[in-house]
Motif scaffolding. Sequence first.
Motif, PDB file in Angstrom:
ATOM      1  N   LEU A   1      12.082 -41.326  -9.538  1.00 20.97           N
ATOM      2  CA  LEU A   1      12.397 -41.118 -10.943  1.00 20.97           C
ATOM      3  C   LEU A   1      12.425 -42.514 -11.561  1.00 20.97           C
ATOM      4  CD1 LEU A   1      13.299 -38.932 -12.987  1.00 20.97           C
ATOM      5  CD2 LEU A   1      15.640 -39.282 -12.201  1.00 20.97           C
ATOM      6  N   ILE A   2      11.473 -42.791 -12.451  1.00 24.93           N
ATOM      7  CA  ILE A   2      11.397 -44.137 -13.022  1.00 24.93           C
ATOM      8  C   ILE A   2      11.462 -44.058 -14.549  1.00 24.93           C
ATOM      9  CG2 ILE A   2       9.995 -44.937 -11.072  1.00 24.93           C
ATOM     10  CD1 ILE A   2       7.608 -45.141 -13.093  1.00 24.93           C
TER      11      ILE A   2
ATOM     12  N   MET B   1       5.551 -47.385  -5.982  1.00 25.95           N
ATOM     13  CA  MET B   1       4.160 -46.983  -5.852  1.00 25.95           C
ATOM     14  C   MET B   1       3.737 -46.857  -4.379  1.00 25.95           C
ATOM     15  SD  MET B   1       3.289 -46.288  -8.817  1.00 25.95           S
ATOM     16  CE  MET B   1       4.099 -46.457 -10.395  1.00 25.95           C
ATOM     17  N   SER B   2       4.322 -47.668  -3.515  1.00 27.35           N
ATOM     18  CA  SER B   2       3.920 -47.605  -2.106  1.00 27.35           C
ATOM     19  C   SER B   2       4.644 -46.502  -1.340  1.00 27.35           C
ATOM     20  CB  SER B   2       4.146 -48.957  -1.417  1.00 27.35           C
ATOM     21  OG  SER B   2       5.527 -49.225  -1.367  1.00 27.35           O
TER      22      SER B   2
ATOM     23  N   VAL C   1       5.777 -39.274  -8.743  1.00 27.78           N
ATOM     24  CA  VAL C   1       6.609 -40.072  -9.641  1.00 27.78           C
ATOM     25  C   VAL C   1       6.891 -39.251 -10.902  1.00 27.78           C
ATOM     26  CG1 VAL C   1       6.770 -42.219 -10.959  1.00 27.78           C
ATOM     27  CG2 VAL C   1       5.566 -42.216  -8.769  1.00 27.78           C
ATOM     28  N   VAL C   2       8.173 -39.229 -11.288  1.00 27.13           N
ATOM     29  CA  VAL C   2       8.577 -38.584 -12.547  1.00 27.13           C
ATOM     30  C   VAL C   2       9.020 -39.711 -13.476  1.00 27.13           C
ATOM     31  CG1 VAL C   2      10.219 -36.985 -13.615  1.00 27.13           C
ATOM     32  CG2 VAL C   2       9.355 -36.515 -11.312  1.00 27.13           C
TER      33      VAL C   2
ATOM     34  N   ALA D   1       6.107 -38.043 -18.141  1.00 27.49           N
ATOM     35  CA  ALA D   1       4.953 -37.910 -17.248  1.00 27.49           C
ATOM     36  C   ALA D   1       5.437 -37.565 -15.858  1.00 27.49           C
ATOM     37  CB  ALA D   1       4.148 -39.208 -17.208  1.00 27.49           C
ATOM     38  N   GLU D   2       4.572 -36.961 -15.088  1.00 24.40           N
ATOM     39  CA  GLU D   2       4.904 -36.513 -13.730  1.00 24.40           C
ATOM     40  C   GLU D   2       3.600 -36.435 -12.956  1.00 24.40           C
ATOM     41  OE1 GLU D   2       7.256 -32.626 -11.937  1.00 24.40           O
ATOM     42  OE2 GLU D   2       7.113 -32.920 -14.070  1.00 24.40           O
ATOM     43  N   GLY D   3       3.526 -37.001 -11.769  1.00 19.72           N
ATOM     44  CA  GLY D   3       2.287 -36.896 -10.995  1.00 19.72           C
ATOM     45  C   GLY D   3       2.251 -37.897  -9.861  1.00 19.72           C
ATOM     46  N   THR D   4       1.079 -38.135  -9.321  1.00 17.20           N
ATOM     47  CA  THR D   4       0.948 -39.103  -8.237  1.00 17.20           C
ATOM     48  C   THR D   4       1.179 -40.506  -8.799  1.00 17.20           C
ATOM     49  OG1 THR D   4      -1.398 -39.439  -8.663  1.00 17.20           O
ATOM     50  CG2 THR D   4      -0.817 -37.693  -7.083  1.00 17.20           C
ATOM     51  N   PRO D   5       1.526 -41.472  -7.934  1.00 13.74           N
ATOM     52  CA  PRO D   5       1.725 -42.840  -8.430  1.00 13.74           C
ATOM     53  C   PRO D   5       0.504 -43.334  -9.204  1.00 13.74           C
ATOM     54  CG  PRO D   5       2.465 -42.677  -6.163  1.00 13.74           C
ATOM     55  CD  PRO D   5       1.846 -41.359  -6.495  1.00 13.74           C
TER      56      PRO D   5
END
Length: 242
Positions: A32-33, A205-206, A211-212, A221-225
């Motif tokens: 969650l960023i 990211m690693s 990632v939300v 936004a929500e999805g892959t890094p």
Amino acid sequence: MLEVRNLSKHFGGIRAVDDCTFTVERGSITALIGPNGAGKTTAFNCISKTLTPSGGEVWLEGQRIDALRPHQVTRCGLSRTFQITRNLEDLTVLENLVVQSKTSGVKSLFGPAISQAEYDKAMEILEFLGITRLAYEETSNLSYGQKKLMDFGALLMSDPKIILLDEPAGGINPRLLVELVDRIRALNDRGLTVLIVEHNMDLVMSLSHKVVVMAHGQVIAEGTPEAVQADPLVLEAYLGGG
Ligand code: ATP
């Protein structure tokens, strides 16, 4: 595994979390960023019931948990760390693990009574974290990073199914960070689901499968890094200072 539906938390006129909906898939590491003040910690606090939400629902494995008390949420299999470590400084690391895992959190006048089973479990966790040597060290003698590792250990005492880590990388040295990341991955490999709030983007990211992104209390936004990194809304939220 974890479903956050239309979650809100208002402080007076401030909508710290404003109608947030997202999911954390079983076995994933989800981050969650968002910029400072986006509402990440408040969302965490509502999910773990450290705060009572103003609205919305939180579901864990099909069970609604937002009306439960914090220790009941822990019993359901959700445990969390805090940005600021919450240790009892005059206890040893071993004692802290055991005391923090007891729902009452109260230590007796003569120190915590540790059963053989609790001792074995705490030692196993300390070994897993590579800090067995610190078991009998008084907590006040530990570095900040070591205290964070200890908190992480305390979290594992309740056999959680999902852990919420609030800024695990914050304030710890690069060597300890490598160890911590290694342990998070190892736990995830064993099936533990992880939700982290973290500002260290390289780490996010690693480490994350998903990632939300929050800004102004909302999920933007929500999805892959890779996908969120390329999302114009996300770039704008960060470049525009939130
Ligand atoms: P950071 O990355 O800086 O930790 P965050 O994304 O975790 O930020 P929060 O700490 O959840 O954001 O704060 C979201 C908003 O809610 C901010 O505007 C903050 O000032 C406000 N806020 C948080 N806690 C309270 C409180 N107890 N009373 C009033 N306002 C609060």
